[in-house]
Design a protein around this motif. Structure first.
Motif, PDB file in Angstrom:
ATOM      1  N   PHE A  66       0.836  -1.194   0.000  1.00  0.00           N
ATOM      2  CA  PHE A  66       0.000   0.000   0.000  1.00  0.00           C
ATOM      3  C   PHE A  66       0.869   1.241   0.000  1.00  0.00           C
ATOM      4  O   PHE A  66       1.871   1.267   0.686  1.00  0.00           O
ATOM      5  N   PRO A  67       0.614   2.293  -0.677  1.00  0.00           N
ATOM      6  CA  PRO A  67      -0.519   2.484  -1.576  1.00  0.00           C
ATOM      7  C   PRO A  67      -0.238   1.975  -2.984  1.00  0.00           C
ATOM      8  O   PRO A  67      -1.154   1.785  -3.761  1.00  0.00           O
ATOM      9  N   GLU A  68       1.057   1.745  -3.320  1.00  0.00           N
ATOM     10  CA  GLU A  68       1.376   1.222  -4.647  1.00  0.00           C
ATOM     11  C   GLU A  68       2.740   0.548  -4.618  1.00  0.00           C
ATOM     12  O   GLU A  68       3.539   0.789  -3.723  1.00  0.00           O
ATOM     13  N   ALA A  69       2.988  -0.256  -5.610  1.00  0.00           N
ATOM     14  CA  ALA A  69       4.282  -0.920  -5.726  1.00  0.00           C
ATOM     15  C   ALA A  69       5.302   0.069  -6.284  1.00  0.00           C
ATOM     16  O   ALA A  69       4.969   0.933  -7.096  1.00  0.00           O
ATOM     17  N   CYS A  70       6.544  -0.066  -5.818  1.00  0.00           N
ATOM     18  CA  CYS A  70       7.614   0.771  -6.361  1.00  0.00           C
ATOM     19  C   CYS A  70       8.934   0.040  -6.169  1.00  0.00           C
ATOM     20  O   CYS A  70       9.057  -0.878  -5.380  1.00  0.00           O
ATOM     21  N   ASP A  71       9.911   0.464  -6.938  1.00  0.00           N
ATOM     22  CA  ASP A  71      11.243  -0.097  -6.782  1.00  0.00           C
ATOM     23  C   ASP A  71      12.277   0.973  -7.070  1.00  0.00           C
ATOM     24  O   ASP A  71      11.957   2.048  -7.576  1.00  0.00           O
ATOM     25  N   ALA A  72      13.513   0.669  -6.728  1.00  0.00           N
ATOM     26  CA  ALA A  72      14.597   1.625  -6.932  1.00  0.00           C
ATOM     27  C   ALA A  72      15.911   0.873  -7.013  1.00  0.00           C
ATOM     28  O   ALA A  72      16.037  -0.251  -6.506  1.00  0.00           O
ATOM     29  N   GLU A  73      16.863   1.520  -7.648  1.00  0.00           N
ATOM     30  CA  GLU A  73      18.215   0.979  -7.735  1.00  0.00           C
ATOM     31  C   GLU A  73      19.196   2.130  -7.662  1.00  0.00           C
ATOM     32  O   GLU A  73      18.968   3.192  -8.244  1.00  0.00           O
ATOM     33  N   MET A  74      20.278   1.911  -6.927  1.00  0.00           N
ATOM     34  CA  MET A  74      21.324   2.919  -6.831  1.00  0.00           C
ATOM     35  C   MET A  74      22.664   2.212  -6.972  1.00  0.00           C
ATOM     36  O   MET A  74      22.916   1.212  -6.295  1.00  0.00           O
ATOM     37  N   ILE A  75      23.504   2.721  -7.858  1.00  0.00           N
ATOM     38  CA  ILE A  75      24.843   2.170  -8.064  1.00  0.00           C
ATOM     39  C   ILE A  75      25.830   3.169  -7.467  1.00  0.00           C
ATOM     40  O   ILE A  75      25.804   4.364  -7.807  1.00  0.00           O
ATOM     41  N   VAL A  76      26.672   2.675  -6.569  1.00  0.00           N
ATOM     42  CA  VAL A  76      27.576   3.530  -5.812  1.00  0.00           C
ATOM     43  C   VAL A  76      29.000   3.007  -5.932  1.00  0.00           C
ATOM     44  O   VAL A  76      29.249   1.816  -5.715  1.00  0.00           O
ATOM     45  N   ALA A  82      43.220   4.003   4.076  1.00  0.00           N
ATOM     46  CA  ALA A  82      43.558   3.928   5.506  1.00  0.00           C
ATOM     47  C   ALA A  82      44.129   5.267   5.956  1.00  0.00           C
ATOM     48  O   ALA A  82      44.742   5.969   5.162  1.00  0.00           O
ATOM     49  N   PRO A  83      43.924   5.645   7.200  1.00  0.00           N
ATOM     50  CA  PRO A  83      43.330   4.864   8.265  1.00  0.00           C
ATOM     51  C   PRO A  83      41.821   5.011   8.378  1.00  0.00           C
ATOM     52  O   PRO A  83      41.198   4.243   9.103  1.00  0.00           O
ATOM     53  N   GLY A  84      41.191   5.980   7.727  1.00  0.00           N
ATOM     54  CA  GLY A  84      39.750   6.093   7.939  1.00  0.00           C
ATOM     55  C   GLY A  84      39.049   7.033   6.984  1.00  0.00           C
ATOM     56  O   GLY A  84      38.254   7.851   7.412  1.00  0.00           O
ATOM     57  N   THR A  85      39.316   6.896   5.710  1.00  0.00           N
ATOM     58  CA  THR A  85      38.631   7.726   4.726  1.00  0.00           C
ATOM     59  C   THR A  85      37.862   6.819   3.781  1.00  0.00           C
ATOM     60  O   THR A  85      38.438   5.927   3.167  1.00  0.00           O
ATOM     61  N   LYS A  86      36.565   7.046   3.699  1.00  0.00           N
ATOM     62  CA  LYS A  86      35.724   6.290   2.777  1.00  0.00           C
ATOM     63  C   LYS A  86      34.873   7.290   2.015  1.00  0.00           C
ATOM     64  O   LYS A  86      34.180   8.107   2.608  1.00  0.00           O
ATOM     65  N   GLU A  87      34.965   7.223   0.697  1.00  0.00           N
ATOM     66  CA  GLU A  87      34.205   8.131  -0.151  1.00  0.00           C
ATOM     67  C   GLU A  87      33.207   7.337  -0.981  1.00  0.00           C
ATOM     68  O   GLU A  87      33.539   6.282  -1.524  1.00  0.00           O
ATOM     69  N   PHE A  88      32.004   7.871  -1.082  1.00  0.00           N
ATOM     70  CA  PHE A  88      30.954   7.263  -1.883  1.00  0.00           C
ATOM     71  C   PHE A  88      30.616   8.206  -3.029  1.00  0.00           C
ATOM     72  O   PHE A  88      30.403   9.397  -2.810  1.00  0.00           O
ATOM     73  N   THR A  89      30.553   7.661  -4.228  1.00  0.00           N
ATOM     74  CA  THR A  89      30.137   8.428  -5.387  1.00  0.00           C
ATOM     75  C   THR A  89      28.950   7.698  -6.004  1.00  0.00           C
ATOM     76  O   THR A  89      29.080   6.538  -6.428  1.00  0.00           O
ATOM     77  N   ILE A  90      27.813   8.388  -6.023  1.00  0.00           N
ATOM     78  CA  ILE A  90      26.617   7.776  -6.609  1.00  0.00           C
ATOM     79  C   ILE A  90      26.731   7.888  -8.126  1.00  0.00           C
ATOM     80  O   ILE A  90      26.740   8.978  -8.684  1.00  0.00           O
ATOM     81  N   ARG A  91      26.854   6.733  -8.766  1.00  0.00           N
ATOM     82  CA  ARG A  91      26.985   6.683 -10.219  1.00  0.00           C
ATOM     83  C   ARG A  91      25.620   6.840 -10.883  1.00  0.00           C
ATOM     84  O   ARG A  91      25.502   7.517 -11.896  1.00  0.00           O
ATOM     85  N   SER A  92      24.606   6.185 -10.318  1.00  0.00           N
ATOM     86  CA  SER A  92      23.259   6.335 -10.859  1.00  0.00           C
ATOM     87  C   SER A  92      22.239   5.994  -9.779  1.00  0.00           C
ATOM     88  O   SER A  92      22.525   5.236  -8.850  1.00  0.00           O
ATOM     89  N   ALA A  93      21.064   6.577  -9.907  1.00  0.00           N
ATOM     90  CA  ALA A  93      19.959   6.309  -8.991  1.00  0.00           C
ATOM     91  C   ALA A  93      18.672   6.403  -9.805  1.00  0.00           C
ATOM     92  O   ALA A  93      18.377   7.453 -10.379  1.00  0.00           O
ATOM     93  N   THR A  94      17.942   5.295  -9.865  1.00  0.00           N
ATOM     94  CA  THR A  94      16.708   5.273 -10.645  1.00  0.00           C
ATOM     95  C   THR A  94      15.577   4.702  -9.807  1.00  0.00           C
ATOM     96  O   THR A  94      15.806   3.904  -8.899  1.00  0.00           O
ATOM     97  N   GLY A  95      14.381   5.123 -10.113  1.00  0.00           N
ATOM     98  CA  GLY A  95      13.210   4.586  -9.424  1.00  0.00           C
ATOM     99  C   GLY A  95      12.708   5.512  -8.344  1.00  0.00           C
ATOM    100  O   GLY A  95      12.885   6.738  -8.407  1.00  0.00           O
ATOM    101  N   SER A  96      12.106   4.949  -7.334  1.00  0.00           N
ATOM    102  CA  SER A  96      11.457   5.678  -6.257  1.00  0.00           C
ATOM    103  C   SER A  96      12.432   6.588  -5.514  1.00  0.00           C
ATOM    104  O   SER A  96      13.408   6.118  -4.924  1.00  0.00           O
TER     105      SER A  96
END
Length: 175
Positions: A66-76, A82-96
């Motif tokens: 409810f209220p409707e079906a939906c889906d999504a995909e995200m490629i990251v 080291a010692p503590g750096t993590k970077e995320f780059t969103i390549r694509s995001a589709t859907g909800s």
């Protein structure tokens, strides 16, 4: 009266059978404490040896309701140094947009937070943060495995309650 005596004897027998560790634990080459010490030591060695990595993650969700079906995909793309750096780059995001913003992006936030040294110390899988109990030990042709129950000692969103499978050879957490 006889039925009561039979029930009492069965309970006494069952209690006697459940005393002490299971046979598989009694035959384990290492104690719970030794397994945890090896796990912690080897995790530290692996963390010190890890200088960098990069990879790609694909997050996919389908909601049918409810209220409707939906889906999504995200490629990251993820890059760690080291010692503590993590970077995320969103390549694509589709859907909800709701799933992307409220689920996928929210999954990335704690990964940044846990990189802080103090947070890592309070979230580490060790005896300071957890009480461990050995549930089983299995020796198989592919190697030995210890199954530990992990109970957090404090309330912390990065700690979990559950079972941990530990490889009996070089002590990484397995599945």
């Amino acid at each position: 009266m006889v039925a009561l005596l039979v029930v009492w004897e069965l309970q006494r027998f069952a209690c006697a059978q459940n005393t002490g560790p299971p046979a598989s634990v009694a035959n384990a080459p290492f104690t719970t404490q030794q397994v945890v010490e090896n796990l912690v030591g080897r995790n530290l060695e692996r963390a010190q040896a890890l200088h960098a990595y990069q990879g790609t993650r694909i997050y996919h969700a389908e909601y049918r309701g409810f209220p409707e079906a939906c889906d999504a995909e995200m490629i990251v793309d993820v890059q760690y140094r080291a010692p503590g750096t993590k970077e995320f780059t969103i390549r694509s995001a589709t859907g909800s947009r709701l799933i992307i913003d409220k689920v996928f992006k929210k999954l990335l936030e704690p990964e940044q937070e846990v990189l802080a040294a103090e947070t890592q110390r309070r979230a580490a899988l060790n005896s300071d943060n957890y009480d461990f109990t050995m549930l089983t030990y299995e020796s198989t042709p592919s190697g030995s495995v210890y199954v530990l129950k992990a109970e957090p000692r404090t309330k912390n969103k990065f700690l979990y309650r559950g079972r941990v499978w530990v490889d009996g050879e070089d002590f990484p957490i397995g599945n």
